[in-house]
Enzyme design. Structure first.
Site, PDB file in Angstrom:
ATOM      1  N   SER A 254       0.812  -1.214   0.000  1.00 34.21           N
ATOM      2  CA  SER A 254       0.000   0.000   0.000  1.00 34.21           C
ATOM      3  C   SER A 254       0.847   1.267   0.000  1.00 34.21           C
ATOM      4  O   SER A 254       1.918   1.318   0.613  1.00 34.21           O
ATOM      5  CB  SER A 254      -0.905   0.004   1.237  1.00 34.21           C
TER       6      SER A 254
ATOM      7  N   TYR B 294      -2.131   5.546  -4.375  1.00 35.73           N
ATOM      8  CA  TYR B 294      -3.090   6.634  -4.187  1.00 35.73           C
ATOM      9  C   TYR B 294      -2.495   7.863  -4.855  1.00 35.73           C
ATOM     10  O   TYR B 294      -1.373   8.271  -4.520  1.00 35.73           O
ATOM     11  CB  TYR B 294      -3.326   6.927  -2.705  1.00 35.73           C
TER      12      TYR B 294
ATOM     13  N   THR C 149      -5.769   2.814  -6.931  1.00 31.34           N
ATOM     14  CA  THR C 149      -7.053   2.792  -6.236  1.00 31.34           C
ATOM     15  C   THR C 149      -7.816   4.056  -6.597  1.00 31.34           C
ATOM     16  O   THR C 149      -7.370   5.165  -6.320  1.00 31.34           O
ATOM     17  CB  THR C 149      -6.865   2.700  -4.711  1.00 31.34           C
TER      18      THR C 149
ATOM     19  N   LYS D  95      -8.201  -0.216  -9.525  1.00 31.98           N
ATOM     20  CA  LYS D  95      -8.913  -0.890  -8.433  1.00 31.98           C
ATOM     21  C   LYS D  95     -10.066  -0.015  -7.940  1.00 31.98           C
ATOM     22  O   LYS D  95      -9.902   1.197  -7.763  1.00 31.98           O
ATOM     23  CB  LYS D  95      -7.951  -1.172  -7.279  1.00 31.98           C
TER      24      LYS D  95
ATOM     25  N   SER E   8     -14.060  -3.993  -7.064  1.00 34.77           N
ATOM     26  CA  SER E   8     -13.937  -3.811  -5.612  1.00 34.77           C
ATOM     27  C   SER E   8     -14.836  -2.688  -5.136  1.00 34.77           C
ATOM     28  O   SER E   8     -15.040  -1.711  -5.860  1.00 34.77           O
ATOM     29  CB  SER E   8     -12.471  -3.470  -5.259  1.00 34.77           C
TER      30      SER E   8
ATOM     31  N   HIS F  98     -13.981  -1.560  -2.037  1.00 35.35           N
ATOM     32  CA  HIS F  98     -13.097  -1.150  -0.945  1.00 35.35           C
ATOM     33  C   HIS F  98     -13.473  -1.843   0.360  1.00 35.35           C
ATOM     34  O   HIS F  98     -13.388  -1.270   1.445  1.00 35.35           O
ATOM     35  CB  HIS F  98     -13.140   0.377  -0.769  1.00 35.35           C
TER      36      HIS F  98
ATOM     37  N   GLY G  24     -13.168  -8.544  -1.717  1.00 37.91           N
ATOM     38  CA  GLY G  24     -14.348  -8.236  -0.922  1.00 37.91           C
ATOM     39  C   GLY G  24     -15.146  -9.455  -0.500  1.00 37.91           C
ATOM     40  O   GLY G  24     -15.814 -10.077  -1.330  1.00 37.91           O
TER      41      GLY G  24
END
Length: 365
Positions: free
Chosen positions: A112, A135, A161, A234, A256, A258, A290
């Site tokens: 991440s 991000y 994302t 994503k 997704s 999230h 998920g």
């Protein structure tokens, strides 16, 4: 320090149970929390339960394997570690413990942007392939700097994302009074003018300029043009967005919501998977996350057209309970369950899994 995994830990739900019993209540609210009333969070799970497997018998299972190829990489199984933030919240070694477990089990890990260990240190300790979850930052130069660092460190794909330009309304966290401990930071973002989502006070205005630098389709086009690594998007739930992502240069889609943590009452990711697979039309891999808690869930996702699945919260549960060994054990459990489901459904290879194995092949739509 060796952590003893409780002997009754034989499934992913057991790790969650032990995590819930031992974690600090505020940390538990952050890790296991959901947006608003948790309707989407629950739907992620129940959508899988509505799908029934229709096994085949007396098939030749010689040479069976769960190995598969993704972007030219041969993986031991279609199970990937989803990007989750701030692993040091649940274990002092943070992402270093997680990446060690990924190496033990030959599992691809998606690190991440908001990891509590810098991406270079994660890469130096990796024993299996890495992707980097991105991000976008307010300044595109900062975004590009993160991509360059990932390229230089040996990451093999970028996962943008796109479904969280802001945090969702997380009442569970608010009620628990969660605040990020001062000693835990987003290690990759030091010196950058990032969005301070965690620190934003509950109830504070959003339409006060915070979205002026939110990423757009043009941002995705620029990103894809600036890196030779495959870019996956994503957070896709609408089939039209999958098409637009590919037109902008993306080479993969991650269906997704999230984990139900951003916008409540959106559909379960697995429910939208068949429509998005149909819209993509085989032009790119489609992954999904998920609600995955069993090997049968992995099989169902593959049957509906997913190339692979990503596992999020359960990894943090196992990290908290058993450290690196706990995460490796959890991944072994899930892969064993997948292989058992494949054998009992009469399929030898991932590519043999199709909709004929599902009684409700519509994916709960």
């Amino acid at each position: 320090m060796t952590v003893a995994i409780p002997p009754d830990t034989v499934s992913l739900s057991d790790y969650e149970r032990h995590f819930d019993a031992t974690a600090d209540p505020a940390v538990r609210a952050y890790v296991s929390g959901y947006a608003a009333d948790g309707i989407t969070d629950r739907a992620n799970r129940t959508a899988f339960d509505r799908l029934s497997l229709l096994p085949r018998i007396l098939r030749d299972l010689s040479g069976a394997t769960s190995r598969m190829d993704l972007f030219g990489e041969t993986l031991e199984s279609p199970i990937l570690l989803a990007p989750t933030a701030f692993h040091k919240l649940v274990h002092p070694d943070g992402e270093l413990a997680t990446v060690a477990a990924a190496g033990m089990t030959k599992t691809l890990m998606v690190a991440s942007t908001q990891s509590s260990v810098c991406l270079e240190d994660i890469a130096r300790n990796a024993g299996s392939p890495l992707w980097f979850q991105l991000y976008c930052q307010p300044d595109f130069d900062d975004t590009l700097a993160l991509v360059r660092r990932a390229e230089q460190a040996g990451y093999r794909a970028i996962v943008l994302t796109a479904d969280a330009p802001i945090n969702g309304i997380r009442n569970l966290e608010q009620r628990a009074g969660f605040r990020m401990p001062e000693h835990i930071t987003a290690a990759n973002l030091s010196g950058m003018r990032g969005h301070d989502f965690v620190a934003r006070k509950p109830g504070s205005p959003i339409f006060q300029g915070i979205l002026d630098t939110a990423p757009t389709w043009r941002t995705l086009e620029r990103l894809c043009a600036q890196t030779s690594l495959p870019v996956l998007v994503k957070g896709v739930l609408h089939p039209d967005d999958a098409r637009l992502a590919l037109e902008a240069g993306a080479r993969g889609i991650v269906v997704s919501n999230h984990g139900g943590r951003v916008l409540d009452t959106v559909p379960a990711a697995i429910s939208m998977l068949p429509r998005i697979v149909e819209r993509v039309g085989g032009n790119a891999p489609v992954l999904v996350d998920g609600g995955i808690r069993r090997g049968t869930d992995v099989l169902k996702a593959i049957a509906l057209g997913a190339s692979a699945v990503l596992l999020g919260r359960p990894v943090l549960h196992a990290l908290a309970v058993g450290g690196s060994v706990g995460v490796a054990h959890l991944l072994t459990i899930l892969q064993t369950e997948l292989e058992a489901a494949m054998a009992l459904c009469g399929v030898r290879r991932i590519c043999d899994i199709d909709r004929s194995l599902l009684l409700d092949a519509g994916g709960g739509e």
